[in-house]
Design an enzyme around this catalytic site. Structure first.
Site, PDB file in Angstrom:
ATOM      1  N   PRO A 121     -47.165  73.057  -9.143  1.00 56.09           N
ATOM      2  CA  PRO A 121     -48.613  72.588  -8.963  1.00 56.09           C
ATOM      3  C   PRO A 121     -48.794  71.137  -9.770  1.00 56.09           C
ATOM      4  CG  PRO A 121     -48.657  74.600 -10.070  1.00 56.09           C
ATOM      5  CD  PRO A 121     -47.305  74.317 -10.051  1.00 56.09           C
ATOM      6  N   GLU A 122     -49.445  70.332  -9.071  1.00 56.44           N
ATOM      7  CA  GLU A 122     -50.051  69.011  -9.549  1.00 56.44           C
ATOM      8  C   GLU A 122     -51.684  69.140  -9.449  1.00 56.44           C
ATOM      9  OE1 GLU A 122     -48.192  65.819  -7.856  1.00 56.44           O
ATOM     10  OE2 GLU A 122     -46.245  66.974  -7.288  1.00 56.44           O
ATOM     11  N   LYS A 179     -52.996  69.305 -15.942  1.00 55.49           N
ATOM     12  CA  LYS A 179     -52.544  70.654 -15.200  1.00 55.49           C
ATOM     13  C   LYS A 179     -52.986  71.879 -16.074  1.00 55.49           C
ATOM     14  CE  LYS A 179     -48.621  67.922 -13.403  1.00 55.49           C
ATOM     15  NZ  LYS A 179     -47.135  68.064 -13.253  1.00 55.49           N
ATOM     16  N   ARG A 205     -35.091  62.714 -10.441  1.00 54.59           N
ATOM     17  CA  ARG A 205     -36.048  63.218  -9.257  1.00 54.59           C
ATOM     18  C   ARG A 205     -35.694  62.254  -8.099  1.00 54.59           C
ATOM     19  NH1 ARG A 205     -39.905  65.817 -12.371  1.00 54.59           N
ATOM     20  NH2 ARG A 205     -40.559  66.647 -10.308  1.00 54.59           N
TER      21      ARG A 205
END
Ligand SMILES: [Zn+2]
Length: 325
Positions: A2-3, A72, A315
């Site tokens: 989750p961002e 976050k 990434r």
């Protein structure tokens, strides 16, 4: 993972459902998820049952009075009303008016990779997908990935699920908040950013790629793999571009795309990719609006060109070779 838009969506969901509620009990099924004190998690992340019991004792009887977010991290503010009995009587025989002592604590919740917080009303059977995939099986909560359960006095519950178990719930006293390392290291919230600040940060690492720069929590809080891809799409800049190669108009376009993308994602209640679900167990809608993230090999929604991907420091960034330069 989750961002910011997903965590903010959860924060709003919790604000609507659990603020004002009083905790009757807490079940800790996996002690390593919970901890206490300001120290770093790795030092105290163990399966000590006594610690889990202490965590439970500290939370029982507490009322949740607010839910905040920093980057976050979710920050639940809790108050416990201690009523000493009998009421204290002073030496002169006068009863003290202040017979209730308030004690404030904060519960820090970091969902990390796969953490979920799901609310269920009294008697409600929450039947939800384990993963947000089309063929994922459904199970009634609590399931085998439910590690902590909060039970409120009105019979409602809050479940903490975490398949990969990297998330945590950490109880700290108010005065210890400044010692929580993660909070101290976070860069500004996206809404606090200025061009001057970003420019100064970028000058220090000229060879760094813009995507990894946006994903660095010390530069700006809450942007990860999904939203760095989407921000760069809307700015028309390829993810592998180095910071020193960016011209001022490009840098400005990125700066302007940050709030544009994040605000739209918050409005759509986040992107349900991987394990993200809202507090009510349903999905966010921003995934349908993705232009490049998760669309490698598909056609660009705007120009029809095939979306490409690029590896950057472990990434993967996705981009449209025509819309982005
Ligand atoms: Zn395109």
């Amino acid at each position: 993972m989750p961002e910011l838009p997903e965590v903010e969506t959860i924060r709003r969901g919790l604000e609507r459902t659990i603020v004002g509620k009083k905790i009757a009990d807490v079940t800790v099924r996996l002690p390593k998820i919970v901890s206490m004190g300001p120290k770093v998690v790795s030092n105290i992340r163990n399966n000590d049952k006594a610690k889990a019991q202490e965590f439970r004792e500290m939370l029982r009887g507490c009322r949740i009075i607010s839910i905040k977010r920093r980057a976050k991290m979710l920050i639940m503010e809790l108050v416990r009303n201690l009523t000493p009995s009998p009421s204290p009587i002073s030496e002169r025989g006068v009863r003290h008016a202040a017979d209730r002592v308030r004690s404030r604590m904060l519960l820090l919740v970091h969902l990390k990779m796969t953490g979920q917080l799901v609310f269920a009303k009294k008697g409600e059977k929450k039947n939800m997908k384990i993963l947000n995939l089309p063929n994922a099986r459904r199970e009634v909560l609590p399931h085998k990935y439910t590690h902590v359960i909060f039970i409120f006095f009105d019979g409602s519950r809050l479940y903490y699920n975490d398949m990969r178990q990297f998330g945590y719930l950490r109880l700290v006293q108010d005065e210890d908040l400044k010692n929580v390392r993660e909070l101290a290291e976070y860069g500004p919230e996206p809404r606090e950013l200025t061009m001057e600040y970003l420019g100064a940060k970028a000058k220090r690492r000229p060879k760094f790629s813009i995507k990894l720069f946006l994903m660095d929590p010390r530069v700006v809080a809450g942007i990860g793999n999904i939203y760095s891809d989407e921000i760069l799409y809307w700015a028309g800049v390829r993810p592998a571009r180095t910071l020193r190669s960016l011209h001022r108009p490009e840098f400005l376009a990125i700066f302007q795309a940050i709030p544009k993308v994040l605000n739209a994602a918050v409005k759509a209640q986040g992107s349900s990719v991987g394990d993200f679900f809202k507090v009510d167990g349903t999905e966010g809608r921003y995934g349908r609006a993705h232009m490049v993230y998760g669309r490698y090999g598909q056609r660009c929604k705007k120009c029809g060109t095939l979306i490409k991907s690029v590896k950057l420091g472990g990434r993967t960034g996705s981009f449209c070779p025509k819309c982005q330069q």
